[in-house]
Design an enzyme around this catalytic site. Sequence first.
Site, mmCIF file in Angstrom:
data_model
loop_
_atom_site.group_PDB
_atom_site.id
_atom_site.type_symbol
_atom_site.label_atom_id
_atom_site.label_comp_id
_atom_site.label_asym_id
_atom_site.label_seq_id
_atom_site.Cartn_x
_atom_site.Cartn_y
_atom_site.Cartn_z
ATOM 1 N N GLY A 44 36.269 -32.644 -17.265
ATOM 2 C CA GLY A 44 36.079 -31.819 -16.487
ATOM 3 C C GLY A 44 36.974 -30.567 -15.929
ATOM 4 O O GLY A 44 37.155 -29.371 -16.722
ATOM 5 N N ASP B 254 27.615 -35.175 -12.178
ATOM 6 C CA ASP B 254 27.985 -36.246 -11.336
ATOM 7 C C ASP B 254 27.321 -36.119 -9.999
ATOM 8 O O ASP B 254 27.535 -35.099 -9.324
ATOM 9 C CB ASP B 254 29.704 -35.935 -11.153
ATOM 10 N N MET C 125 35.112 -45.863 -16.294
ATOM 11 C CA MET C 125 35.973 -44.967 -15.437
ATOM 12 C C MET C 125 37.438 -45.074 -15.527
ATOM 13 O O MET C 125 37.989 -46.220 -15.460
ATOM 14 C CB MET C 125 35.628 -45.218 -13.983
ATOM 15 N N HIS D 4 27.740 -33.383 -18.330
ATOM 16 C CA HIS D 4 27.850 -34.420 -17.735
ATOM 17 C C HIS D 4 27.607 -34.042 -16.009
ATOM 18 O O HIS D 4 28.403 -33.178 -15.665
ATOM 19 C CB HIS D 4 29.334 -35.245 -17.669
ATOM 20 N N GLY E 238 37.117 -34.805 -9.259
ATOM 21 C CA GLY E 238 37.687 -34.341 -10.494
ATOM 22 C C GLY E 238 39.184 -34.220 -10.444
ATOM 23 O O GLY E 238 39.616 -34.130 -9.460
ATOM 24 N N SER F 212 32.338 -31.863 -17.454
ATOM 25 C CA SER F 212 31.744 -32.262 -16.078
ATOM 26 C C SER F 212 31.358 -31.000 -15.298
ATOM 27 O O SER F 212 32.364 -30.166 -15.038
ATOM 28 C CB SER F 212 32.717 -33.207 -15.381
ATOM 29 N N HIS G 224 25.311 -39.094 -14.078
ATOM 30 C CA HIS G 224 26.127 -40.121 -13.729
ATOM 31 C C HIS G 224 26.040 -40.441 -11.998
ATOM 32 O O HIS G 224 26.607 -39.472 -11.379
ATOM 33 C CB HIS G 224 27.660 -39.767 -14.016
ATOM 34 N N MET H 282 26.775 -41.848 -8.911
ATOM 35 C CA MET H 282 27.834 -42.584 -8.046
ATOM 36 C C MET H 282 27.047 -42.776 -6.624
ATOM 37 O O MET H 282 27.582 -42.074 -5.675
ATOM 38 C CB MET H 282 29.187 -41.828 -7.725
ATOM 39 N N MET I 165 26.996 -37.565 -6.271
ATOM 40 C CA MET I 165 27.763 -38.447 -5.343
ATOM 41 C C MET I 165 27.185 -38.464 -3.859
ATOM 42 O O MET I 165 26.671 -37.391 -3.465
ATOM 43 C CB MET I 165 29.196 -38.062 -5.087
ATOM 44 N N ASP J 176 35.237 -41.622 -18.607
ATOM 45 C CA ASP J 176 35.185 -40.549 -17.726
ATOM 46 C C ASP J 176 36.270 -40.610 -16.668
ATOM 47 O O ASP J 176 36.632 -41.492 -15.696
ATOM 48 C CB ASP J 176 33.782 -40.848 -16.924
HETATM 49 C C1 DX5 Z 1 34.805 -38.417 -11.116
HETATM 50 C C2 DX5 Z 1 33.700 -38.087 -11.863
HETATM 51 C C3 DX5 Z 1 34.122 -37.516 -13.223
HETATM 52 C C4 DX5 Z 1 34.965 -36.206 -12.971
HETATM 53 C C5 DX5 Z 1 35.785 -36.083 -14.153
HETATM 54 O O1 DX5 Z 1 34.396 -39.256 -9.893
HETATM 55 O O2 DX5 Z 1 33.113 -39.083 -12.496
HETATM 56 O O3 DX5 Z 1 32.897 -37.384 -14.228
HETATM 57 O O4 DX5 Z 1 34.077 -35.026 -12.878
HETATM 58 O O5 DX5 Z 1 36.501 -34.872 -14.035
HETATM 59 P P1 DX5 Z 1 38.104 -34.939 -14.705
HETATM 60 O O6 DX5 Z 1 37.888 -34.715 -16.030
HETATM 61 O O7 DX5 Z 1 38.660 -33.457 -14.025
HETATM 62 O O8 DX5 Z 1 38.920 -35.989 -14.340
HETATM 63 ZN ZN ZN Z 2 31.365 -38.833 -13.915
#
Ligand code: DX5
Ligand code: ZN
Length: 217
Positions: A197, A35, A137, A33, A144, A8, A66, A68, A37, A175
């Site tokens: 991540g 993210d 999720m 990946h 992260g 990520s 992804h 969000m 947001m 994830d």
């Molecule tokens: C959380 C994200 C994840 C995140 C994962 O909202 O969607 O993709 O980056 O990070 P780790 O592996 O550190 O939990």
């Molecule tokens: Zn994600």
Amino acid sequence: MTRIIAPSILSADFGKLNHDIDMINDSKAEWFHVDVMDGVFVPNISFGFPVMNALKKRAKKTLDVHLMIVEPERYINAFAEAGANNLTVHIEASTHLHRTLNEIRKQGMKAGVAINPHTPVSLLSDILQEADLVCLMSVNPGFGGQKFIEKTIEKTQKLREMIDKQNLNTLIEIDGGVSLDNASTLFNAGAHVLVAGNTVFSASDPQSMIERLLHVG
Ligand code: DX5
Ligand code: ZN
């Protein structure tokens, strides 16, 4: 069975993004990946098109985006043009999920649906055929480096049964909070793709961490 590690980018060092992109290009990871947001669907704002453009220019692997964000259907075309290969929207953010997934496919991307930890996998039973991937999720989205929610293992098994029963090839992606402690259990429960991540980017040797995650028992 398919096994994919998707580092990520959220956990990358944005001061040296090209360096981190090259590190993944030269690793055993198959996907990036990404993210996105919006500060509305989740209590955090990450990045958008400028980072997508940097990735599109330099990344040599699948861009697994992804979203969000609320009303993700408004941005399908923009992400297709920005180079997304997979586009995942949240079931909790999509009023007309069937239409949205079909539109994503129509624009040449793989269509993904993500569900939050509180959402049961049974809600997916009538939409699985329209999805190329389901993202479970395993943390509450937004940040992260959070702790893995154990219930996800049972959800993975259940979802895998549903997919097999319908004779589909839908990929299961996990994830959040993935580490060497749970990677093996998740693959064995039926997951195909593990997002990582913090586990990858905080490792002293990220590329060997990717290999270790891939080859867990
Ligand atoms: C959380 C994200 C994840 C995140 C994962 O909202 O969607 O993709 O980056 O990070 P780790 O592996 O550190 O939990
Ligand atoms: Zn994600």
